[in-house]
Scaffold this active site. Sequence first.
Site, PDB file in Angstrom:
ATOM      1  N   HIS A  38       0.832  -1.208   0.000  1.00  0.00           N
ATOM      2  CA  HIS A  38       0.000   0.000   0.000  1.00  0.00           C
ATOM      3  C   HIS A  38       0.863   1.254   0.000  1.00  0.00           C
ATOM      4  O   HIS A  38       1.246   1.749   1.058  1.00  0.00           O
ATOM      5  CB  HIS A  38      -0.898   0.006   1.237  1.00  0.00           C
ATOM      6  N   HIS A  78      -2.198  -1.020   7.115  1.00  0.00           N
ATOM      7  CA  HIS A  78      -1.869  -1.361   5.721  1.00  0.00           C
ATOM      8  C   HIS A  78      -0.758  -0.450   5.191  1.00  0.00           C
ATOM      9  O   HIS A  78      -0.012  -0.830   4.311  1.00  0.00           O
ATOM     10  CB  HIS A  78      -3.106  -1.259   4.833  1.00  0.00           C
ATOM     11  N   PRO A 128      -6.035  -5.009  11.198  1.00  0.00           N
ATOM     12  CA  PRO A 128      -7.486  -4.966  11.392  1.00  0.00           C
ATOM     13  C   PRO A 128      -7.860  -3.538  11.820  1.00  0.00           C
ATOM     14  O   PRO A 128      -7.489  -3.084  12.914  1.00  0.00           O
ATOM     15  CB  PRO A 128      -7.728  -5.980  12.517  1.00  0.00           C
ATOM     16  N   HIS A 270      -4.052   3.241  -3.342  1.00  0.00           N
ATOM     17  CA  HIS A 270      -4.255   2.705  -1.992  1.00  0.00           C
ATOM     18  C   HIS A 270      -3.493   1.404  -1.757  1.00  0.00           C
ATOM     19  O   HIS A 270      -2.709   1.306  -0.823  1.00  0.00           O
ATOM     20  CB  HIS A 270      -5.750   2.487  -1.706  1.00  0.00           C
ATOM     21  N   GLU A 419     -17.331  -3.724  25.096  1.00  0.00           N
ATOM     22  CA  GLU A 419     -16.485  -4.918  25.218  1.00  0.00           C
ATOM     23  C   GLU A 419     -15.293  -4.877  24.263  1.00  0.00           C
ATOM     24  O   GLU A 419     -14.181  -5.278  24.612  1.00  0.00           O
ATOM     25  CB  GLU A 419     -17.304  -6.188  24.937  1.00  0.00           C
ATOM     26  N   HIS A 469     -20.688 -16.603  33.384  1.00  0.00           N
ATOM     27  CA  HIS A 469     -21.957 -17.063  32.804  1.00  0.00           C
ATOM     28  C   HIS A 469     -21.644 -17.929  31.588  1.00  0.00           C
ATOM     29  O   HIS A 469     -22.001 -17.623  30.462  1.00  0.00           O
ATOM     30  CB  HIS A 469     -22.848 -15.865  32.440  1.00  0.00           C
ATOM     31  N   ASP A 477     -31.755 -16.071  31.567  1.00  0.00           N
ATOM     32  CA  ASP A 477     -31.475 -15.074  30.523  1.00  0.00           C
ATOM     33  C   ASP A 477     -31.602 -15.666  29.120  1.00  0.00           C
ATOM     34  O   ASP A 477     -31.695 -14.925  28.132  1.00  0.00           O
ATOM     35  CB  ASP A 477     -30.092 -14.441  30.717  1.00  0.00           C
ATOM     36  N   HIS A 481     -27.910 -15.370  25.742  1.00  0.00           N
ATOM     37  CA  HIS A 481     -26.816 -15.164  26.690  1.00  0.00           C
ATOM     38  C   HIS A 481     -26.064 -16.454  27.023  1.00  0.00           C
ATOM     39  O   HIS A 481     -25.101 -16.413  27.773  1.00  0.00           O
ATOM     40  CB  HIS A 481     -27.365 -14.553  27.985  1.00  0.00           C
ATOM     41  N   ARG A 528     -21.976 -19.093  36.489  1.00  0.00           N
ATOM     42  CA  ARG A 528     -22.888 -18.253  37.264  1.00  0.00           C
ATOM     43  C   ARG A 528     -23.419 -19.031  38.473  1.00  0.00           C
ATOM     44  O   ARG A 528     -23.625 -18.482  39.547  1.00  0.00           O
ATOM     45  CB  ARG A 528     -24.077 -17.814  36.401  1.00  0.00           C
TER      46      ARG A 528
HETATM   47  C1  LIG Z   1     -11.333  -4.598  10.015  1.00  0.00           C
HETATM   48  C2  LIG Z   1     -10.819  -4.438   8.622  1.00  0.00           C
HETATM   49  N1  LIG Z   1     -11.677  -4.439   7.599  1.00  0.00           N
HETATM   50  C3  LIG Z   1     -11.229  -4.334   6.340  1.00  0.00           C
HETATM   51  C4  LIG Z   1      -9.903  -4.226   6.082  1.00  0.00           C
HETATM   52  C5  LIG Z   1      -9.401  -4.155   4.636  1.00  0.00           C
HETATM   53  N2  LIG Z   1      -8.903  -2.797   4.381  1.00  0.00           N
HETATM   54  C6  LIG Z   1      -7.616  -2.479   4.447  1.00  0.00           C
HETATM   55  S1  LIG Z   1      -7.329  -0.860   4.152  1.00  0.00           S
HETATM   56  C7  LIG Z   1      -8.961  -0.568   3.879  1.00  0.00           C
HETATM   57  C8  LIG Z   1      -9.449   0.795   3.514  1.00  0.00           C
HETATM   58  C9  LIG Z   1      -8.923   1.783   4.452  1.00  0.00           C
HETATM   59  O1  LIG Z   1      -9.171   3.055   4.005  1.00  0.00           O
HETATM   60  P1  LIG Z   1      -8.354   4.263   4.609  1.00  0.00           P
HETATM   61  O2  LIG Z   1      -8.261   4.121   6.074  1.00  0.00           O
HETATM   62  O3  LIG Z   1      -8.966   5.507   4.089  1.00  0.00           O
HETATM   63  O4  LIG Z   1      -6.920   4.050   4.064  1.00  0.00           O
HETATM   64  P2  LIG Z   1      -6.248   4.768   2.822  1.00  0.00           P
HETATM   65  O5  LIG Z   1      -7.079   4.425   1.619  1.00  0.00           O
HETATM   66  O6  LIG Z   1      -6.248   6.195   3.110  1.00  0.00           O
HETATM   67  O7  LIG Z   1      -4.901   4.156   2.749  1.00  0.00           O
HETATM   68  C10 LIG Z   1      -9.704  -1.719   4.033  1.00  0.00           C
HETATM   69  C11 LIG Z   1     -11.168  -1.816   3.867  1.00  0.00           C
HETATM   70  C12 LIG Z   1      -9.033  -4.229   7.182  1.00  0.00           C
HETATM   71  N3  LIG Z   1      -7.714  -4.130   7.039  1.00  0.00           N
HETATM   72  N4  LIG Z   1      -9.520  -4.300   8.443  1.00  0.00           N
END
Ligand SMILES: Cc1ncc(C[n+]2csc(CCOP(=O)(O)OP(=O)(O)O)c2C)c(N)n1
Length: 670
Positions: A38, A78, A128, A270, A419, A469, A477, A481, A528
């Site tokens: 990227h 990324h 993520p 990107h 959470e 639980h 519940d 749950h 629980r």
């Molecule tokens: C939880 C999650 N969902 C999807 C992705 C796949 N993903 C990686 S980058 C991206 C887009 C991110 O956009 P942005 O933050 O604007 O980054 P830019 O294009 O500016 O580099 C996605 C959907 C991921 N890495 N994590």
Amino acid sequence: MAEILNMKEEVAELSRRDLANAVRALAMDAVEKANSGHPGMPMGMADVATVLFTQFVKFDAAHPDWPDRDRFVLSAGHGSMLLYALLYLLGYPGLDLGELKNFRQLGSKTAGHPEYGHAPGIETTTGPLGQGLANGVGMALAERLLNHRHGDGICNHFTYVLAGDGCLMEGISHEAISLAGHLRLGKLIVLFDDNHVSIDGPTDLSVSDRQLDRFRASGWHVTGVDGHDAGAVAVAIANARNVSDQPSLIACRTVIGFGAPNKQGSAATHGAPLGSDEIAAARKELHWPHPPFEIPAAVLEAWRAAGSRGRPAYEAWLAATEKLTDGETGRLVDPIDADVRAAIKGAVEEAKSQFVSEAPKLATRVSSNKVLEKLVPVIPGLVGGSADLTGSNGTLTSQQRAIRADDFSGSYIYYGVREHAMAAAMNGMALHGGIVPYGGTFLVFTDYCRPALRLSALMGKRVIYVMTHDSIGLGEDGPTHQPVEHLASLRAMPNLYVMRPCDAVECAECWELALTRKDGPTVLALSRQGLETVRREQVNKNLSAHGAYLLRETKGERDVTLIATGSEVSLAVAARDVLGQEGIEAAVVSMPCWELFEAQPESYRQAVLGPRPRIGVEAAVAFGWEKWLGEGGAFIGMSTFGASAPAGALFDHFGITAEAVAEAARQAVR
Ligand SMILES: Cc1ncc(C[n+]2csc(CCOP(=O)(O)OP(=O)(O)O)c2C)c(N)n1
């Protein structure tokens, strides 16, 4: 005079651009060589990162583990080449040019997304989206807690997070922002790469949030700047640092892929190599004639100078630690050293002997609380909390006070109904060092923590999930749950210990194991409903450390082995007694932790499991049990969702009873 000043500024501006262009070039060249990655984000945020690292971040590249360094979290993981380029240019140990040339290749430290532990300076694993932002909240919170304990000389640093549109679109961002605003974490500064582009194209395809207003509504200090105007960025960061009682957001308006003349500003930059023609055009556009991976000596020298900028501050910190004992200094990083381990062992033995002599009928969530009462005073770095289920989870002890925005002297966090952010913030605290976090919710809501829990496991951090639980035994519940598939799905996760103690004694043992584990997280699955004490003998040794052990042996030759976890162990014990009266010799194995049992030598495992047949019993789905039961085995448990009714009625309804276990054993030995 004014002219001279202007000239100086011009030169400074020129070299700052060169410094940023070094980042851009390394990013586009490494992605090109790997033929994946990227380039857009690193090229867009290079100016901001250059200002940040050359003027503001407190660190010393030669001492990357300095506990009071500022933390930098690349939440938009990324864009990993931004971080790798910076670490190389700044002179961090571990990332040389060879590593950059090996970007994304097997065995390199420069994985596709930054991975904690691969090289110094990678503060957390990101990729993520949104996780890093919430990690940053945990780090900033840990900083305040240690600052309160030790003072400015020992812990007083900023946490900077670089987040993109994607991080801010993720749901976790809401929880994290809200928590940070509530706790008024003034030393948290988020730099938002406000480039209006994500993978599918311009962000207006999918989002119309007024992000600045969103942060403002959560109590943040907010500004927006042109992310390519170094002066404006510097002013914004300086201002943010001066706001002590609010976290800050700086929305940096940038152009993704800045410098690539035909592709910049578009999603094309990107997540794909720019291609050789566009890279050649970018070199022209950026006035960067140097070949791939070649950084002119003057530029590298300037970066390296920035890398050692923090040396005097580091030395001042070292001098300040002279007032601490060696133990205290060490515990700024790992709060559980040999002394604390010994104290934990003592506290656990004390709790165990009390439980053995009193033989109470307690829910393991309650015995967990009793164990915590003994552990809290001996572990200074222990910080508990719950996602709005404090009373149910038993996570708060009589000695803990709440952490509040105006008082960081406590050691208990009311996370609210968040959470996911709780789990990610616990990762942040564990990564920061000096803190051992534990946090509670219902076991079924591990689903709400799962992405962060997975990262605890992937990063190998000591985070303790107090998940109560833990089955249909929670009763009225109902099925929403009642976890059914959760134990199996958590056991499927590498490097996670899933512990389901059968009574108060095992509960104490499991706490000891979770706390003294150095290399990963633990889920404590707690009941629980009240459970009889089945461990009636005083044994100082931690039997749960083997993962499974013979709880009730047979007098003569074993006919069948009943293997159970948690609340179902007492059913297995009762079944054994019935079978005994019929002349069937049944052994009972308590198996609080599959993962620890798997790590035992084959001979031990065989001795515990015994010859077939074997009967498994657990109020959850059978998935995975076949490896313990083998041919001819039977499983007593769940195969559907639960139902809403009192616990006793549910165990009868779903056929998880001592009689059912005994009957399965009779069938098996026939
Ligand atoms: C939880 C999650 N969902 C999807 C992705 C796949 N993903 C990686 S980058 C991206 C887009 C991110 O956009 P942005 O933050 O604007 O980054 P830019 O294009 O500016 O580099 C996605 C959907 C991921 N890495 N994590």
